[in-house]
Design a protein around this motif. Structure first.
Motif, PDB file in Angstrom:
ATOM      1  N   TRP A   1       0.843  -1.190   0.000  1.00 35.03           N
ATOM      2  CA  TRP A   1       0.000   0.000   0.000  1.00 35.03           C
ATOM      3  C   TRP A   1       0.880   1.242   0.000  1.00 35.03           C
ATOM      4  O   TRP A   1       1.837   1.332   0.744  1.00 35.03           O
ATOM      5  N   GLY A   2       0.570   2.205  -0.854  1.00 35.11           N
ATOM      6  CA  GLY A   2       1.356   3.438  -0.944  1.00 35.11           C
ATOM      7  C   GLY A   2       2.475   3.358  -1.976  1.00 35.11           C
ATOM      8  O   GLY A   2       3.300   4.262  -2.072  1.00 35.11           O
ATOM      9  N   PHE A   3       2.507   2.283  -2.750  1.00 35.98           N
ATOM     10  CA  PHE A   3       3.514   2.107  -3.788  1.00 35.98           C
ATOM     11  C   PHE A   3       2.851   2.035  -5.155  1.00 35.98           C
ATOM     12  O   PHE A   3       1.681   1.695  -5.283  1.00 35.98           O
ATOM     13  N   ASP A   4       3.622   2.334  -6.183  1.00 35.90           N
ATOM     14  CA  ASP A   4       3.227   2.111  -7.560  1.00 35.90           C
ATOM     15  C   ASP A   4       3.921   0.823  -7.988  1.00 35.90           C
ATOM     16  O   ASP A   4       5.145   0.730  -7.948  1.00 35.90           O
ATOM     17  N   LEU A   5       3.144  -0.195  -8.361  1.00 39.14           N
ATOM     18  CA  LEU A   5       3.674  -1.503  -8.717  1.00 39.14           C
ATOM     19  C   LEU A   5       3.569  -1.698 -10.220  1.00 39.14           C
ATOM     20  O   LEU A   5       2.496  -1.536 -10.796  1.00 39.14           O
ATOM     21  N   GLY A   6       4.676  -2.021 -10.865  1.00 35.56           N
ATOM     22  CA  GLY A   6       4.696  -2.293 -12.300  1.00 35.56           C
ATOM     23  C   GLY A   6       5.196  -3.707 -12.543  1.00 35.56           C
ATOM     24  O   GLY A   6       6.209  -4.118 -11.975  1.00 35.56           O
ATOM     25  N   ILE A   7       4.480  -4.457 -13.360  1.00 32.67           N
ATOM     26  CA  ILE A   7       4.840  -5.847 -13.619  1.00 32.67           C
ATOM     27  C   ILE A   7       4.900  -6.059 -15.129  1.00 32.67           C
ATOM     28  O   ILE A   7       3.924  -5.801 -15.835  1.00 32.67           O
ATOM     29  N   GLN A   8       6.036  -6.533 -15.626  1.00 31.52           N
ATOM     30  CA  GLN A   8       6.147  -6.942 -17.012  1.00 31.52           C
ATOM     31  C   GLN A   8       5.673  -8.390 -17.077  1.00 31.52           C
ATOM     32  O   GLN A   8       6.346  -9.287 -16.553  1.00 31.52           O
ATOM     33  N   CYS A   9       4.542  -8.622 -17.676  1.00 30.92           N
ATOM     34  CA  CYS A   9       3.904  -9.946 -17.664  1.00 30.92           C
ATOM     35  C   CYS A   9       4.455 -10.838 -18.767  1.00 30.92           C
ATOM     36  O   CYS A   9       3.756 -11.207 -19.718  1.00 30.92           O
ATOM     37  N   ILE A  10       5.739 -11.157 -18.631  1.00 34.48           N
ATOM     38  CA  ILE A  10       6.434 -12.097 -19.514  1.00 34.48           C
ATOM     39  C   ILE A  10       7.405 -12.889 -18.641  1.00 34.48           C
ATOM     40  O   ILE A  10       7.732 -12.475 -17.527  1.00 34.48           O
ATOM     41  N   ASP A  11       7.849 -14.052 -19.143  1.00 37.29           N
ATOM     42  CA  ASP A  11       8.826 -14.855 -18.416  1.00 37.29           C
ATOM     43  C   ASP A  11      10.075 -14.018 -18.138  1.00 37.29           C
ATOM     44  O   ASP A  11      10.666 -13.451 -19.057  1.00 37.29           O
ATOM     45  N   GLY A  12      10.438 -13.881 -16.879  1.00 38.04           N
ATOM     46  CA  GLY A  12      11.599 -13.088 -16.492  1.00 38.04           C
ATOM     47  C   GLY A  12      11.331 -11.592 -16.438  1.00 38.04           C
ATOM     48  O   GLY A  12      12.253 -10.809 -16.231  1.00 38.04           O
ATOM     49  N   GLY A  13      10.071 -11.194 -16.631  1.00 41.57           N
ATOM     50  CA  GLY A  13       9.721  -9.771 -16.621  1.00 41.57           C
ATOM     51  C   GLY A  13      10.067  -9.098 -15.305  1.00 41.57           C
ATOM     52  O   GLY A  13      10.061  -9.732 -14.254  1.00 41.57           O
ATOM     53  N   LYS A  14      10.381  -7.814 -15.371  1.00 40.48           N
ATOM     54  CA  LYS A  14      10.741  -7.056 -14.170  1.00 40.48           C
ATOM     55  C   LYS A  14       9.512  -6.742 -13.330  1.00 40.48           C
ATOM     56  O   LYS A  14       8.415  -6.562 -13.862  1.00 40.48           O
ATOM     57  N   VAL A  15       9.732  -6.677 -12.029  1.00 41.64           N
ATOM     58  CA  VAL A  15       8.718  -6.220 -11.087  1.00 41.64           C
ATOM     59  C   VAL A  15       9.300  -4.969 -10.445  1.00 41.64           C
ATOM     60  O   VAL A  15      10.299  -5.039  -9.734  1.00 41.64           O
ATOM     61  N   ASP A  16       8.718  -3.820 -10.750  1.00 40.32           N
ATOM     62  CA  ASP A  16       9.213  -2.535 -10.251  1.00 40.32           C
ATOM     63  C   ASP A  16       8.271  -1.985  -9.196  1.00 40.32           C
ATOM     64  O   ASP A  16       7.049  -2.140  -9.290  1.00 40.32           O
ATOM     65  N   LEU A  17       8.855  -1.328  -8.216  1.00 38.37           N
ATOM     66  CA  LEU A  17       8.089  -0.754  -7.116  1.00 38.37           C
ATOM     67  C   LEU A  17       8.636   0.622  -6.800  1.00 38.37           C
ATOM     68  O   LEU A  17       9.847   0.780  -6.619  1.00 38.37           O
ATOM     69  N   ASP A  18       7.770   1.613  -6.783  1.00 38.78           N
ATOM     70  CA  ASP A  18       8.177   2.983  -6.463  1.00 38.78           C
ATOM     71  C   ASP A  18       7.227   3.540  -5.419  1.00 38.78           C
ATOM     72  O   ASP A  18       6.011   3.356  -5.516  1.00 38.78           O
ATOM     73  N   ARG A  19       7.767   4.226  -4.436  1.00 39.06           N
ATOM     74  CA  ARG A  19       6.976   4.839  -3.367  1.00 39.06           C
ATOM     75  C   ARG A  19       6.190   5.999  -3.960  1.00 39.06           C
ATOM     76  O   ARG A  19       6.727   6.825  -4.675  1.00 39.06           O
ATOM     77  N   LEU A  20       4.870   6.057  -3.675  1.00 34.85           N
ATOM     78  CA  LEU A  20       4.052   7.191  -4.093  1.00 34.85           C
ATOM     79  C   LEU A  20       4.287   8.346  -3.134  1.00 34.85           C
ATOM     80  O   LEU A  20       4.488   8.145  -1.939  1.00 34.85           O
ATOM     81  N   SER A  21       4.250   9.530  -3.645  1.00 40.33           N
ATOM     82  CA  SER A  21       4.497  10.715  -2.795  1.00 40.33           C
ATOM     83  C   SER A  21       3.294  11.054  -1.976  1.00 40.33           C
ATOM     84  O   SER A  21       2.196  10.861  -2.286  1.00 40.33           O
TER      85      SER A  21
END
Length: 122
Positions: free
Chosen positions: A102-122
């Motif tokens: 909660w309070g983060f922006d979650l980005g998921i590349q939906c492919i094998d080995g895709g990156k999972v990125d997480l950034d704190r929301l301001s």
């Protein structure tokens, strides 16, 4: 910041750090479970190894609809660069729930080995 990857079977793995009862740190690989509204679930053996103190219990509703009383614990957890206290539920596998993110922006590349990125929301 990249916090893990997507597996070949389509599971989203997230790496977090959990402090034990002596403030030592331990890397934990967990699966993202967007249907879990708690913070973190860990197997009983992992909880015992971390020396976490029991907090109480909650009634968990499993994906099957079954209700089960599960013990809860308190731990200090780091996700990315953010450190905070979290309730840990005992479970059969390591899971990260939505409350921990909660309070983060979650980005998921939906492919094998895709990156999972997480950034704190301001």
């Amino acid at each position: 910041m990249t916090i893990r990857h997507v597996t070949a079977s389509g599971h989203v793995q997230i790496q977090i750090v959990v402090e034990d009862s002596n403030e030592g740190t331990h890397d934990v690989q967990a699966l993202l479970d967007t249907g879990f509204n708690g913070a973190l679930a860990l197997p009983a053996q992992r909880i015992a190894a971390l020396g976490l103190k029991r907090r109480g219990q909650v009634t968990a509703v499993l994906a099957s609809g079954e209700e089960r009383n599960v013990p809860t614990y308190r731990a200090t957890v780091r996700v990315g660069r953010t450190r905070h206290s979290a309730v840990v539920a005992e479970a059969g596998e390591s899971l990260v729930g939505m409350r921990l993110l909660w309070g983060f922006d979650l980005g998921i590349q939906c492919i094998d080995g895709g990156k999972v990125d997480l950034d704190r929301l301001s």
